[in-house]
Design an enzyme around this catalytic site. Structure first.
Site, PDB file in Angstrom:
ATOM      1  N   ASP A 114      -2.135   2.974   2.213  1.00 53.25           N
ATOM      2  CA  ASP A 114      -1.602   3.187   3.548  1.00 53.25           C
ATOM      3  C   ASP A 114      -2.131   4.542   4.023  1.00 53.25           C
ATOM      4  O   ASP A 114      -1.809   5.573   3.422  1.00 53.25           O
ATOM      5  CB  ASP A 114      -0.064   3.209   3.496  1.00 53.25           C
TER       6      ASP A 114
ATOM      7  N   LYS B 232      19.272  11.898  -7.537  1.00 54.05           N
ATOM      8  CA  LYS B 232      17.896  11.599  -7.146  1.00 54.05           C
ATOM      9  C   LYS B 232      16.938  12.513  -7.892  1.00 54.05           C
ATOM     10  O   LYS B 232      17.192  13.707  -8.052  1.00 54.05           O
ATOM     11  CB  LYS B 232      17.737  11.794  -5.633  1.00 54.05           C
TER      12      LYS B 232
ATOM     13  N   PRO C 207       0.807  -1.223   0.000  1.00 52.61           N
ATOM     14  CA  PRO C 207       0.000   0.000   0.000  1.00 52.61           C
ATOM     15  C   PRO C 207       0.839   1.271   0.000  1.00 52.61           C
ATOM     16  O   PRO C 207       1.661   1.472   0.896  1.00 52.61           O
ATOM     17  CB  PRO C 207      -0.789  -0.121   1.321  1.00 52.61           C
TER      18      PRO C 207
ATOM     19  N   TRP D 104       4.108   0.644   9.807  1.00 52.79           N
ATOM     20  CA  TRP D 104       4.763  -0.515   9.204  1.00 52.79           C
ATOM     21  C   TRP D 104       4.179  -1.825   9.765  1.00 52.79           C
ATOM     22  O   TRP D 104       4.190  -2.852   9.090  1.00 52.79           O
ATOM     23  CB  TRP D 104       6.272  -0.474   9.455  1.00 52.79           C
TER      24      TRP D 104
ATOM     25  N   GLN E 200      12.556  -1.570   0.255  1.00 52.50           N
ATOM     26  CA  GLN E 200      11.640  -2.325   1.107  1.00 52.50           C
ATOM     27  C   GLN E 200      12.279  -3.556   1.743  1.00 52.50           C
ATOM     28  O   GLN E 200      11.613  -4.289   2.478  1.00 52.50           O
ATOM     29  CB  GLN E 200      10.395  -2.736   0.300  1.00 52.50           C
TER      30      GLN E 200
ATOM     31  N   LYS F 107      11.617  17.238  -7.812  1.00 54.18           N
ATOM     32  CA  LYS F 107      10.692  18.213  -8.405  1.00 54.18           C
ATOM     33  C   LYS F 107      11.276  19.620  -8.318  1.00 54.18           C
ATOM     34  O   LYS F 107      11.102  20.439  -9.223  1.00 54.18           O
ATOM     35  CB  LYS F 107       9.349  18.165  -7.677  1.00 54.18           C
TER      36      LYS F 107
ATOM     37  N   TRP G  20       8.747  -3.109   3.962  1.00 56.58           N
ATOM     38  CA  TRP G  20       7.595  -3.999   3.818  1.00 56.58           C
ATOM     39  C   TRP G  20       7.978  -5.465   3.752  1.00 56.58           C
ATOM     40  O   TRP G  20       7.344  -6.306   4.387  1.00 56.58           O
ATOM     41  CB  TRP G  20       6.801  -3.586   2.579  1.00 56.58           C
TER      42      TRP G  20
END
Length: 802
Positions: A86, A594, A47, A521, A557, A597, A561
């Site tokens: 989430d 990275k 999620p 988490w 992750q 924006k 996750w």
């Protein structure tokens, strides 16, 4: 009759037409209805938060998930695909804190928790529509209507059930531990959260003197990059086996004790100092010294080897940096806490010296700096140390330091009471479970993830926040009585007053619920159970399809996750929660930095899709190092090259087929129909059909091994063979210049190849293959119906050798 291929072929425009078709025939839902009686293939969708817009990382993971689940569906399985959200935790709360200018817990208390949570609820699904639009435009088939959200009461009830199972196994405890702490978010973080976001920083690096009681003219000197912890200093630590020296500074005449191997930390040349005496670290143990400040001076005692402000030893001290003497502030360091506890400077269960509040500001205990944020106080503290004559050396240290993954602010380490799961006690089981499933690439499982599991720490699952699933523990004031509740019904039976406030225990007095909420988490690690409301509903179907056949997310992750899923599943069932896992690397800007924006160093994914099409983006992403766990420097021209090198040659071969089928009907009045039992006799026909079967076999084998990244190179080679060899050498036959029999045989061959290729590539490029199929289906020897209205209803081709 077939239609002519549009010229020029506008890939994005044609994809928009396919989206309209899918909506018209309700393609995704129809495919699920058609497959409902097939064997199940289980997929878990990790999620995301809807408080931000989807980026290339989400698009990459979504593409991998879509390809694998489409492939499973077209291999004869029923694949339920539900989108998850989430909804709790720091990402939401941090946004509200910024919007409402909330500085700490006292501001929330003034506002009221209910009002604060109401504000959180308003923004939880802020960008959900944008998510749905982007996901759909990329061609991903997933159910948004039958989604799961971690804020659904039935989801949270399953989280309660999971926690109660863990609690009943004796694996939950309340402890006072030094943990990574976000002062911006006013909450502790788990160790794996703290490990997600390290940055290079420059911190003050100072050496401070601690005069010995027995020799006030001799000072033990310690080095630190966190001057703000010095008001809380209550001990010094040396290595028991290292060699230390009493050394005179020839310039100042001052005498210090430090590690011999670290003399270079203070002196540039040997002539700057004189060694007066050598000693081993163990000989310094027990010596007492003058406190830096008087805030906690009352902890000092006259009794030998008791009280604070004395030297202790431990082998965690290194000779790589500093002076070989480490100042101890047990409220702000894991090792400090352990060492001070071990040497009796602090006692288990006692309040730990920690004069810093949840917002990272000094409390009244350090009255001279009360209200100052610890990082801001560094400068003032250094100035004070200089005034006191305790500052020996001042410099700057550039090092890697953990930052809050949400607020992008430096973390501190702080002693806080938290609820923990005893992960350290099941490390062997975690390692055993880690061997039971398949990773792509496998080196991440065998190295990075294995090492993380091997050193796993107890998991702090409580957060001192508000917007989250309440921890279902009701306790007495002294915490001697604890009741864990595992369902809403159980809570209703035990409750008096309101359902969420109090419980009555056996002795008929009230227990209050602990104020903490679950770490989000823990919720995402419980999603296999929460998304189906297990075990309160769907018990049989869940147990028949657990563990999942497939999951996929980014390499970050491994400490998120993937880890939490494994911990929860191992404790509950002693087996992993998934069988196959694809782990992707990070998508970076074209220059290797990275994506930002603010810096505008990448093109918006929607712009790229509108320029080249979603299929091109999908194929570009999976034909890259990122699907092998490495990083990808995203370049717009790479997407353009997919169109040029893959789609246009493939489209030209398809267009040539359609043109000559139309010619055959127009000029020779022969209506072409595909013959599925056709066996070529011409050597060139047999060669390209054989080559096609090799490609089908290869893709089948690679997809069974979840190696998506090998498909595109093979496809490019195949298209080259098809267009530059088969079509070029058989143009006259296909165009009818060698007679009708040869024409029909070559058209049957080319149709067979194009149609096989279209079915095989449908999971990878769902739009272009659908476009081709909508034309090709008119040539197939079957009655057109809703059952065959989409290429994605058709099973994948099986190898059929000529």
């Amino acid at each position: 009759m077939v239609s002519s291929v549009p010229e020029p072929f506008d890939f994005p425009k044609e994809e928009e037409e396919i989206l309209k078709l899918w909506k018209k025939i309700d393609a995704f839902c129809t495919s699920l209805k058609q497959s409902k009686d097939r064997p199940r293939y289980t997929f878990y969708d990790g999620p995301p938060f809807a408080t931000g817009l989807p980026h290339y990382g989400h698009i990459l993971a979504g593409t991998i998930k879509d390809i694998v689940t489409r492939y499973a569906h077209q291999s004869g399985f029923h694949v339920e695909r539900r989108f998850g959200w989430d909804c709790h935790g720091l990402p939401v709360e941090y946004e509200i804190d910024k919007t409402l200018d909330i500085k700490g817990p006292e501001d929330v208390a003034k506002m009221g928790v209910a009002a604060y949570n109401a504000e959180c609820r308003k923004i939880v699904m802020r960008y959900s529509k944008e998510w749905e639009q982007v996901v759909n435009r990329l061609g991903r088939w997933i159910d948004f209507e039958n989604d799961y959200k971690t804020l659904y009461p039935w989801f949270m009830e399953s989280v309660w059930w999971v926690f109660k199972q863990i609690y009943d196994k004796g694996m939950v405890y309340r402890g006072y531990k030094v943990m990574p702490f976000s002062t911006a978010c006013s909450t502790p973080l788990s160790n794996f959260e703290a490990g997600q976001n390290y940055k290079e920083v420059s911190d003050p690096a100072i050496i401070v003197s601690f005069p010995l009681d027995e020799e006030p003219c001799v000072s033990v000197i310690a080095w630190t990059t966190t001057p703000w912890t010095l008001p809380s200093n209550i001990a010094l630590c040396v290595h028991p086996e290292f060699n230390y020296v009493k050394v005179k500074d020839n310039t100042t005449e001052k005498v210090y004790i430090m590690l011999e191997d670290r003399l270079a930390a203070l002196f540039k040349q040997p002539e700057e100092y004189t060694i007066l005496e050598r000693m081993v670290g163990a000989s310094l143990v027990g010596k007492k010294y003058k406190p830096l400040f008087n805030y906690f001076a009352h902890l000092k005692t006259a009794e030998p080897n008791k009280g604070a402000f004395r030297i202790v030893s431990d082998k965690y001290v290194t000779a790589e940096e500093g002076t070989g003497v480490v100042h101890q502030a047990p409220g702000f360091g894991e090792d400090d806490f352990r060492v001070c506890l071990q040497h009796g400077i602090i006692q288990k269960g006692d309040q730990v010296i920690c004069p810093v509040d949840a917002s990272g500001r000094f409390t009244a205990e350090v009255n001279d700096y009360q209200g100052q944020h610890v990082k801001a106080a560094d400068t003032h503290l250094i100035k004070k140390l200089k005034e006191l004559g305790r500052l020996v050396h001042q410099g700057v240290c550039k090092h890697s330091y953990p930052f809050c993954w949400r607020s992008e602010t430096p973390l501190i380490y702080k002693a806080v009471p938290s609820w923990f799961i005893k992960v350290e006690s099941i490390v062997d089981k975690l390692l055993a479970c880690n061997k039971q499933y398949y990773w792509v690439p496998d080196f991440v499982k065998e190295k990075r993830f294995h090492n993380w599991l091997k050193d796993a720490r107890d998991w702090a699952i409580s957060r001192n926040r508000y917007w989250g699933t309440p921890i279902p523990l009701w306790v007495s004031e002294d915490h001697t009585e604890v009741v864990c509740v595992g369902s809403i019904e159980e809570l209703a039976q035990l409750s008096v007053l309101t359902i969420s406030q109090f419980l009555v225990c056996e002795e008929e007095h009230l227990l209050g619920r602990v104020p903490e909420v679950f770490d989000c988490w823990f919720e995402s690690g419980s999603m296999p159970y929460g998304q189906v409301h297990y075990p309160f509903e769907n018990k049989k179907s869940f147990e028949q399809t657990f563990p999942a056949d497939f999951i996929a997310e980014g390499i970050d992750q491994t400490r998120g996750w993937f880890y939490t899923l494994l911990v929860v599943s191992t404790i509950l069932f002693n087996k992993p929660p998934y069988k196959n896992l694809i782990i992707n690397g990070l998508v970076l800007a074209g220059d290797g930095t990275k994506m930002s924006k603010r810096l505008k160093n990448y093109t918006d994914p929607v712009v790229i899709v509108n320029q080249f099409g979603a299929d091109a983006v999908r194929l570009y992403l999976i034909d890259s190092p990122v699907v092998r766990g490495d990083n990808l420097c995203f370049k717009d021209e790479g997407v353009r090259d997919v169109v040029k090198d893959v789609f246009l040659p493939w489209l030209n071969a398809y267009k040539f087929l359609i043109q000559n089928i139309q010619r055959l009907e127009r000029e020779e009045k022969v209506v072409f129909k595909a013959d599925e039992g056709f066996v070529p006799t011409n050597v060139m026909d047999r060669w390209i059909v054989s080559f096609t079967q090799s490609l089908i076999t290869f893709v089948q084998k690679e997809m069974e091994a979840y190696r998506l990244y090998t498909v595109v190179p093979k496809l490019i080679r195949f298209i080259d063979q098809l267009t530059n060899w088969y079509v070029r050498f058989n143009r006259k036959r296909i165009k009818g210049e060698c007679g009708q029999p040869e024409c029909l045989q070559s058209l049957q061959t080319l149709f067979s190849v194009i149609y096989s290729m279209t079915r095989m590539m449908a999971p990878f490029t769902p739009f272009l293959t659908e476009h081709m199929f909508q034309n090709l289906r008119h040539l197939l020897p079957w009655t057109l119906s809703d059952e065959n209205a989409s290429i994605h209803y058709i099973m994948l081709p099986q190898p059929r050798w000529p």
